[in-house]
Design a protein around this motif. Sequence first.
Motif: not given
Length: 164
Positions: A6-7, A16, A141, A161, A163
């Motif tokens: 997700e990064l 993010q 988060f 940020f 995942e």
Amino acid sequence: MEKEGELLKFKGFYFQSSVVDYDILEKLEDFEIRDNDIFVISYPKSGTVWILQILCLIHFEGYRNKTDTRPLNLRAPFLEYNVSHVDLEKTPSPRIIGSHLPYYLVPRGLKNKKAKIIYMCRNPKDVMNSFFHFSNMLKVFQPTNTMEEFMKKFLEGKGNFLEF
């Protein structure tokens, strides 16, 4: 740009991916800076929102006298995480803009215009501790089981940020 879970890794910095605007990242370098813009730049969990709130109280009379009830993210949006889709080009001056960008990614004009920059910094141990508890409190988060696990990601630059 490359995606790692997700990064999103953009020019060596992790974002993010679910809340960053790809178009904004691509156009960051050429974002038009006005001489009376006020930028609050910091690493997350360093007091950015506090300072943005204080600046809004100073600059916006409507907010002070309670006739402007817009939330902070509309009065002082983040440049790269503009989740409310505020059109910064049409926003009247002075614009108050938050950012968690590292210096090498800020718009070119910010380096040579008269815009004001407030750079927030905080002891990294306090930032990491605050971010650990913040990320475990919010359901968006991915929780981290231990401070050691969180610290490993934080030191890898993935603590910005985590995942979701």
